[in-house]
Design a protein around this motif. Structure first.
Motif, PDB file in Angstrom:
ATOM      1  N   GLY A  67      44.912  42.253  31.309  1.00  0.00           N
ATOM      2  CA  GLY A  67      44.861  42.288  32.763  1.00  0.00           C
ATOM      3  C   GLY A  67      43.476  42.389  33.376  1.00  0.00           C
ATOM      4  O   GLY A  67      43.335  42.871  34.497  1.00  0.00           O
ATOM      5  N   TYR A  68      42.460  41.931  32.674  1.00  0.00           N
ATOM      6  CA  TYR A  68      41.113  41.988  33.227  1.00  0.00           C
ATOM      7  C   TYR A  68      40.715  40.653  33.830  1.00  0.00           C
ATOM      8  O   TYR A  68      41.103  39.598  33.340  1.00  0.00           O
ATOM      9  N   GLY A  69      39.917  40.728  34.889  1.00  0.00           N
ATOM     10  CA  GLY A  69      39.472  39.548  35.607  1.00  0.00           C
ATOM     11  C   GLY A  69      38.174  38.991  35.056  1.00  0.00           C
ATOM     12  O   GLY A  69      37.522  39.581  34.188  1.00  0.00           O
ATOM     13  N   VAL A  70      37.792  37.864  35.616  1.00  0.00           N
ATOM     14  CA  VAL A  70      36.633  37.121  35.126  1.00  0.00           C
ATOM     15  C   VAL A  70      35.341  37.934  35.214  1.00  0.00           C
ATOM     16  O   VAL A  70      34.499  37.867  34.314  1.00  0.00           O
ATOM     17  N   GLY A  71      35.172  38.715  36.259  1.00  0.00           N
ATOM     18  CA  GLY A  71      33.942  39.495  36.413  1.00  0.00           C
ATOM     19  C   GLY A  71      33.763  40.519  35.307  1.00  0.00           C
ATOM     20  O   GLY A  71      32.680  40.656  34.731  1.00  0.00           O
ATOM     21  N   ARG A  72      34.816  41.225  35.006  1.00  0.00           N
ATOM     22  CA  ARG A  72      34.753  42.257  33.961  1.00  0.00           C
ATOM     23  C   ARG A  72      34.558  41.623  32.586  1.00  0.00           C
ATOM     24  O   ARG A  72      33.768  42.108  31.773  1.00  0.00           O
ATOM     25  N   ILE A  73      35.266  40.536  32.325  1.00  0.00           N
ATOM     26  CA  ILE A  73      35.154  39.867  31.025  1.00  0.00           C
ATOM     27  C   ILE A  73      33.745  39.318  30.829  1.00  0.00           C
ATOM     28  O   ILE A  73      33.143  39.480  29.767  1.00  0.00           O
ATOM     29  N   ARG A  74      33.214  38.685  31.867  1.00  0.00           N
ATOM     30  CA  ARG A  74      31.851  38.138  31.791  1.00  0.00           C
ATOM     31  C   ARG A  74      30.842  39.252  31.494  1.00  0.00           C
ATOM     32  O   ARG A  74      29.975  39.116  30.638  1.00  0.00           O
ATOM     33  N   GLN A  75      30.973  40.359  32.188  1.00  0.00           N
ATOM     34  CA  GLN A  75      30.049  41.474  32.004  1.00  0.00           C
ATOM     35  C   GLN A  75      30.145  42.044  30.583  1.00  0.00           C
ATOM     36  O   GLN A  75      29.129  42.316  29.948  1.00  0.00           O
ATOM     37  N   ALA A 103      45.792  37.884  39.174  1.00  0.00           N
ATOM     38  CA  ALA A 103      45.644  39.009  40.103  1.00  0.00           C
ATOM     39  C   ALA A 103      46.995  39.369  40.708  1.00  0.00           C
ATOM     40  O   ALA A 103      47.345  40.549  40.823  1.00  0.00           O
ATOM     41  N   GLU A 104      47.759  38.361  41.067  1.00  0.00           N
ATOM     42  CA  GLU A 104      49.080  38.602  41.648  1.00  0.00           C
ATOM     43  C   GLU A 104      50.002  39.303  40.646  1.00  0.00           C
ATOM     44  O   GLU A 104      50.698  40.261  40.991  1.00  0.00           O
ATOM     45  N   ASN A 105      49.996  38.854  39.406  1.00  0.00           N
ATOM     46  CA  ASN A 105      50.831  39.483  38.376  1.00  0.00           C
ATOM     47  C   ASN A 105      50.421  40.928  38.128  1.00  0.00           C
ATOM     48  O   ASN A 105      51.270  41.804  37.958  1.00  0.00           O
ATOM     49  N   LEU A 106      49.120  41.175  38.110  1.00  0.00           N
ATOM     50  CA  LEU A 106      48.631  42.536  37.903  1.00  0.00           C
ATOM     51  C   LEU A 106      49.011  43.434  39.074  1.00  0.00           C
ATOM     52  O   LEU A 106      49.451  44.569  38.878  1.00  0.00           O
ATOM     53  N   LEU A 107      48.863  42.913  40.281  1.00  0.00           N
ATOM     54  CA  LEU A 107      49.264  43.684  41.463  1.00  0.00           C
ATOM     55  C   LEU A 107      50.750  44.020  41.412  1.00  0.00           C
ATOM     56  O   LEU A 107      51.154  45.150  41.686  1.00  0.00           O
ATOM     57  N   ARG A 108      51.551  43.035  41.072  1.00  0.00           N
ATOM     58  CA  ARG A 108      53.002  43.230  41.014  1.00  0.00           C
ATOM     59  C   ARG A 108      53.367  44.285  39.965  1.00  0.00           C
ATOM     60  O   ARG A 108      54.266  45.091  40.167  1.00  0.00           O
ATOM     61  N   LYS A 109      52.651  44.279  38.852  1.00  0.00           N
ATOM     62  CA  LYS A 109      52.942  45.230  37.772  1.00  0.00           C
ATOM     63  C   LYS A 109      52.473  46.647  38.123  1.00  0.00           C
ATOM     64  O   LYS A 109      53.208  47.614  37.943  1.00  0.00           O
ATOM     65  N   LEU A 131      39.064  45.595  41.836  1.00  0.00           N
ATOM     66  CA  LEU A 131      37.635  45.350  41.626  1.00  0.00           C
ATOM     67  C   LEU A 131      37.172  45.919  40.283  1.00  0.00           C
ATOM     68  O   LEU A 131      36.381  45.290  39.580  1.00  0.00           O
ATOM     69  N   SER A 132      37.678  47.083  39.911  1.00  0.00           N
ATOM     70  CA  SER A 132      37.276  47.683  38.632  1.00  0.00           C
ATOM     71  C   SER A 132      37.804  46.889  37.442  1.00  0.00           C
ATOM     72  O   SER A 132      37.268  46.992  36.340  1.00  0.00           O
ATOM     73  N   HIS A 133      38.836  46.103  37.659  1.00  0.00           N
ATOM     74  CA  HIS A 133      39.370  45.255  36.597  1.00  0.00           C
ATOM     75  C   HIS A 133      38.728  43.871  36.588  1.00  0.00           C
ATOM     76  O   HIS A 133      39.152  42.990  35.837  1.00  0.00           O
ATOM     77  N   GLY A 134      37.718  43.674  37.425  1.00  0.00           N
ATOM     78  CA  GLY A 134      36.932  42.449  37.362  1.00  0.00           C
ATOM     79  C   GLY A 134      37.407  41.317  38.239  1.00  0.00           C
ATOM     80  O   GLY A 134      36.980  40.177  38.060  1.00  0.00           O
ATOM     81  N   PHE A 135      38.276  41.603  39.194  1.00  0.00           N
ATOM     82  CA  PHE A 135      38.729  40.554  40.104  1.00  0.00           C
ATOM     83  C   PHE A 135      37.856  40.552  41.346  1.00  0.00           C
ATOM     84  O   PHE A 135      37.445  41.604  41.830  1.00  0.00           O
ATOM     85  N   ARG A 136      37.571  39.362  41.840  1.00  0.00           N
ATOM     86  CA  ARG A 136      36.827  39.236  43.090  1.00  0.00           C
ATOM     87  C   ARG A 136      37.805  39.410  44.245  1.00  0.00           C
ATOM     88  O   ARG A 136      38.991  39.101  44.127  1.00  0.00           O
ATOM     89  N   SER A 137      37.298  39.871  45.369  1.00  0.00           N
ATOM     90  CA  SER A 137      38.175  40.127  46.516  1.00  0.00           C
ATOM     91  C   SER A 137      38.903  38.866  46.974  1.00  0.00           C
ATOM     92  O   SER A 137      40.045  38.943  47.418  1.00  0.00           O
ATOM     93  N   ASP A 138      38.282  37.698  46.826  1.00  0.00           N
ATOM     94  CA  ASP A 138      38.957  36.469  47.256  1.00  0.00           C
ATOM     95  C   ASP A 138      40.131  36.101  46.350  1.00  0.00           C
ATOM     96  O   ASP A 138      40.942  35.251  46.697  1.00  0.00           O
ATOM     97  N   GLU A 139      40.246  36.754  45.200  1.00  0.00           N
ATOM     98  CA  GLU A 139      41.355  36.482  44.288  1.00  0.00           C
ATOM     99  C   GLU A 139      42.579  37.343  44.588  1.00  0.00           C
ATOM    100  O   GLU A 139      43.651  37.083  44.056  1.00  0.00           O
ATOM    101  N   PHE A 140      42.406  38.369  45.433  1.00  0.00           N
ATOM    102  CA  PHE A 140      43.566  39.224  45.705  1.00  0.00           C
ATOM    103  C   PHE A 140      43.701  39.691  47.150  1.00  0.00           C
ATOM    104  O   PHE A 140      44.755  40.192  47.533  1.00  0.00           O
ATOM    105  N   ALA A 141      42.684  39.531  47.989  1.00  0.00           N
ATOM    106  CA  ALA A 141      42.723  40.081  49.352  1.00  0.00           C
ATOM    107  C   ALA A 141      43.897  39.544  50.159  1.00  0.00           C
ATOM    108  O   ALA A 141      44.603  40.313  50.818  1.00  0.00           O
TER     109      ALA A 141
END
Length: 152
Positions: A67-75, A103-109, A131-141
């Motif tokens: 369940g980690y996003g691109v930002g966290r994985i890249r870092q 992001a939607e699946n993670l939010l739902r879970k 954000l702490s899981h590496g998602f950008r705000s445009d992916e879930f706002a």
């Protein structure tokens, strides 16, 4: 060439994939010389037993499953695993991951009622979690129907 150094790397790689950076660190901890490390790594890479690209692909898949996003994985790949930015960019571009859907699946879970009216405190909790899981705000706002500026 030290067969001990080569055997050590082969033993490590027989268990799981490692980045070159990780292998170098492990070998330095065992006090192998830089020459031994370079030779052993070159030999393993020539046989395609070690590949930062393959490591990155596997790492990406593993972290996506958690369940980690691109930002966290890249870092993590860059800072913790020592993979070059070029390889990371290539692997991410070639992946067919829909980060918005993730992001939607993670939010739902994590927040089953995320799309209902939320208190500012709960909205902040959702934002911080995503954000702490590496998602950008445009992916879930827009999934929670809010801009962060609306409740700041």
């Amino acid at each position: 060439m030290s067969s001990l150094a080569f055997n050590y790397i082969v033993n490590l790689l027989s268990r799981r994939e490692y980045s070159e950076f990780e292998l170098r660190n492990k070998m330095q901890e065992k006090n192998f010389s830089e020459e031994e490390i370079d030779e052993a790594l070159s030999r393993c890479q020539a046989k395609n037993w070690q590949s930062d690209r393959r490591f990155s692909e596997n790492y990406l898949n593993s972290r996506v499953q958690k369940g980690y996003g691109v930002g966290r994985i890249r870092q993590e790949l860059r800072q913790l695993k020592g993979v070059s930015s070029d390889i990371i960019d290539e692997v991410l571009m070639e992946s067919e991951i829909d980060w918005y859907e993730m992001a939607e699946n993670l939010l739902r879970k994590k927040f089953p009622n995320y799309n209902e009216q939320q208190t500012p405190k709960m909205k902040q909790k959702i934002w911080q979690y995503m954000l702490s899981h590496g998602f950008r705000s445009d992916e879930f706002a827009d999934l929670i129907g809010q801009n962060q500026s609306e409740w700041d």
